[in-house]
Design a protein around this motif. Structure first.
Motif, PDB file in Angstrom:
ATOM      1  N   UNK A 111      41.412  39.822 -11.350  1.00 28.90           N
ATOM      2  CA  UNK A 111      42.508  39.446 -10.365  1.00 28.90           C
ATOM      3  C   UNK A 111      43.149  40.405  -9.387  1.00 28.90           C
ATOM      4  N   UNK A 112      43.369  41.767  -9.941  1.00 33.91           N
ATOM      5  CA  UNK A 112      43.745  42.837  -9.005  1.00 33.91           C
ATOM      6  C   UNK A 112      42.715  43.140  -8.139  1.00 33.91           C
ATOM      7  N   UNK A 113      41.505  43.356  -8.414  1.00 35.08           N
ATOM      8  CA  UNK A 113      40.334  43.405  -7.370  1.00 35.08           C
ATOM      9  C   UNK A 113      40.639  42.393  -6.110  1.00 35.08           C
ATOM     10  N   UNK A 114      40.537  41.310  -6.713  1.00 34.70           N
ATOM     11  CA  UNK A 114      40.600  40.045  -5.625  1.00 34.70           C
ATOM     12  C   UNK A 114      41.745  40.072  -4.769  1.00 34.70           C
ATOM     13  N   UNK A 115      42.810  40.453  -5.165  1.00 39.54           N
ATOM     14  CA  UNK A 115      44.165  40.580  -4.658  1.00 39.54           C
ATOM     15  C   UNK A 115      44.011  41.730  -3.629  1.00 39.54           C
ATOM     16  N   UNK A 116      43.520  42.851  -4.045  1.00 35.99           N
ATOM     17  CA  UNK A 116      43.194  44.149  -2.993  1.00 35.99           C
ATOM     18  C   UNK A 116      42.447  43.714  -1.993  1.00 35.99           C
ATOM     19  N   UNK A 117      41.401  43.057  -2.396  1.00 27.88           N
ATOM     20  CA  UNK A 117      40.472  42.910  -1.391  1.00 27.88           C
ATOM     21  C   UNK A 117      41.018  42.047  -0.283  1.00 27.88           C
ATOM     22  N   UNK A 118      41.817  40.886  -0.473  1.00 26.15           N
ATOM     23  CA  UNK A 118      42.352  40.247   0.393  1.00 26.15           C
ATOM     24  C   UNK A 118      43.468  40.734   1.248  1.00 26.15           C
ATOM     25  N   UNK A 119      44.180  41.754   0.487  1.00 25.03           N
ATOM     26  CA  UNK A 119      45.318  42.354   1.293  1.00 25.03           C
ATOM     27  C   UNK A 119      44.436  43.724   2.137  1.00 25.03           C
ATOM     28  N   UNK A 120      43.329  43.946   2.008  1.00 25.17           N
ATOM     29  CA  UNK A 120      42.669  45.258   2.786  1.00 25.17           C
ATOM     30  C   UNK A 120      42.043  44.582   3.601  1.00 25.17           C
ATOM     31  N   UNK A 121      41.294  43.319   3.720  1.00 23.31           N
ATOM     32  CA  UNK A 121      40.202  42.695   4.405  1.00 23.31           C
ATOM     33  C   UNK A 121      40.707  43.044   6.073  1.00 23.31           C
ATOM     34  N   UNK A 122      41.872  42.587   6.368  1.00 20.77           N
ATOM     35  CA  UNK A 122      42.171  42.940   7.806  1.00 20.77           C
ATOM     36  C   UNK A 122      41.994  44.420   8.356  1.00 20.77           C
ATOM     37  N   UNK A 123      42.280  45.239   7.489  1.00 23.52           N
ATOM     38  CA  UNK A 123      42.071  46.749   7.798  1.00 23.52           C
ATOM     39  C   UNK A 123      40.479  47.084   7.728  1.00 23.52           C
ATOM     40  N   UNK A 124      39.782  46.518   6.736  1.00 24.43           N
ATOM     41  CA  UNK A 124      38.375  46.567   6.604  1.00 24.43           C
ATOM     42  C   UNK A 124      37.827  46.058   7.939  1.00 24.43           C
ATOM     43  N   UNK A 125      38.130  44.994   8.437  1.00 24.19           N
ATOM     44  CA  UNK A 125      37.544  44.417   9.593  1.00 24.19           C
ATOM     45  C   UNK A 125      37.662  45.258  10.794  1.00 24.19           C
ATOM     46  N   UNK A 126      38.880  45.769  10.877  1.00 29.56           N
ATOM     47  CA  UNK A 126      39.088  46.481  12.071  1.00 29.56           C
ATOM     48  C   UNK A 126      38.404  47.801  12.048  1.00 29.56           C
ATOM     49  N   UNK A 127      37.978  48.373  10.669  1.00 29.00           N
ATOM     50  CA  UNK A 127      37.221  49.449  10.589  1.00 29.00           C
ATOM     51  C   UNK A 127      35.865  49.179  10.877  1.00 29.00           C
ATOM     52  N   UNK A 128      35.306  48.073  10.203  1.00 30.97           N
ATOM     53  CA  UNK A 128      33.933  47.734  10.492  1.00 30.97           C
ATOM     54  C   UNK A 128      33.435  47.490  11.943  1.00 30.97           C
ATOM     55  N   UNK A 129      34.547  46.939  12.632  1.00 31.65           N
ATOM     56  CA  UNK A 129      34.526  46.744  14.099  1.00 31.65           C
ATOM     57  C   UNK A 129      34.060  47.905  15.023  1.00 31.65           C
ATOM     58  N   UNK A 130      34.600  48.891  14.342  1.00 28.88           N
ATOM     59  CA  UNK A 130      34.566  50.387  15.241  1.00 28.88           C
ATOM     60  C   UNK A 130      33.257  51.187  14.638  1.00 28.88           C
ATOM     61  N   UNK A 131      32.676  50.665  13.583  1.00 27.64           N
ATOM     62  CA  UNK A 131      31.385  51.306  13.196  1.00 27.64           C
ATOM     63  C   UNK A 131      30.106  50.947  14.130  1.00 27.64           C
ATOM     64  N   UNK A 132      29.483  51.798  14.700  1.00 28.37           N
ATOM     65  CA  UNK A 132      28.251  51.483  15.678  1.00 28.37           C
ATOM     66  C   UNK A 132      27.226  50.903  15.015  1.00 28.37           C
ATOM     67  N   UNK A 133      26.574  50.186  15.641  1.00 24.64           N
ATOM     68  CA  UNK A 133      25.559  49.089  15.143  1.00 24.64           C
ATOM     69  C   UNK A 133      24.220  50.133  15.212  1.00 24.64           C
ATOM     70  N   UNK A 134      23.586  50.002  14.066  1.00 26.50           N
ATOM     71  CA  UNK A 134      22.179  50.767  13.977  1.00 26.50           C
ATOM     72  C   UNK A 134      21.260  49.585  13.994  1.00 26.50           C
ATOM     73  N   UNK A 135      20.128  49.829  14.874  1.00 32.90           N
ATOM     74  CA  UNK A 135      19.001  48.730  14.861  1.00 32.90           C
ATOM     75  C   UNK A 135      18.531  48.895  13.332  1.00 32.90           C
ATOM     76  N   UNK A 136      18.302  47.621  12.569  1.00 30.98           N
ATOM     77  CA  UNK A 136      17.750  47.613  11.232  1.00 30.98           C
ATOM     78  C   UNK A 136      16.448  48.217  11.200  1.00 30.98           C
ATOM     79  N   UNK A 137      15.578  48.581  12.589  1.00 33.46           N
ATOM     80  CA  UNK A 137      14.129  48.953  12.210  1.00 33.46           C
ATOM     81  C   UNK A 137      14.220  50.474  12.257  1.00 33.46           C
ATOM     82  N   UNK A 138      15.744  51.141  12.588  1.00 35.42           N
ATOM     83  CA  UNK A 138      15.655  52.338  12.767  1.00 35.42           C
ATOM     84  C   UNK A 138      15.149  53.364  11.445  1.00 35.42           C
ATOM     85  N   UNK A 139      14.373  54.164  11.993  1.00 33.66           N
ATOM     86  CA  UNK A 139      13.907  55.123  10.777  1.00 33.66           C
ATOM     87  C   UNK A 139      14.107  56.563  11.394  1.00 33.66           C
TER      88      UNK A 139
END
Length: 150
Positions: A111-139
């Motif tokens: 229950x506490x994990x789910x609560x925190x996940x919902x609370x942190x979701x907007x911040x996580x979405x902002x953080x993920x939006x800033x992460x550069x995208x890497x081509x899945x075939x990159x090696x």
């Protein structure tokens, strides 16, 4: 004697249960509990001697982090606690008697994990939006890294 070390750890968890939220003693108890958890979990096979105690320690430390407004750290600590729940041999639940003794329950963790996940979701979405995208075939030749997700 490892039994004495586990007993001392248990006393620390029980003593900290209410006092960890006090302004004066709380941060010191949280640091002592974090140190004790690191020490007690340094050998994974020894953790199985008292895995519910480890779950309770992480759970208590996570609640302290929420009280200190450190939701990300609390979320991580709850996930660590849940990992140790999976080491239990009874349908991945903290046994009722142990839950009473250690003041922790797997349904509360979830229950506490789910609560925190919902609370942190907007911040996580902002953080993920800033992460550069890497081509899945990159090696990267010569680089040996494995990424594991739980």
């Amino acid at each position: 004697d490892d039994g004495a070390e586990w007993a001392a750890y248990g006393e620390l968890v029980k003593y900290s249960r209410l006092r960890i939220f006090e302004k004066g003693e709380g941060p010191e108890l949280a640091a002592a509990l974090a140190y004790a958890l690191a020490e007690r979990t340094s050998n994974a096979s020894e953790v199985l001697q008292c895995n519910v105690g480890i779950i309770a320690g992480y759970h208590l430390l996570a609640r302290h982090m929420v009280a200190m407004a450190d939701d990300w750290r609390a979320y991580s600590l709850l996930q660590l606690a849940l990992i140790w729940v999976f080491t239990l041999r009874n349908a991945n639940r903290v046994p009722h008697e142990a839950a009473r003794e250690w003041f922790t329950r797997s349904d509360h963790l979830i229950h506490e994990i789910r609560t925190l996940r919902r609370r942190l979701a907007p911040e996580r979405a902002r953080w993920i939006a800033k992460v550069p995208q890497v081509d899945p075939t990159f090696r990267q030749p010569g680089l040996r890294v494995a990424i594991v997700s739980i």
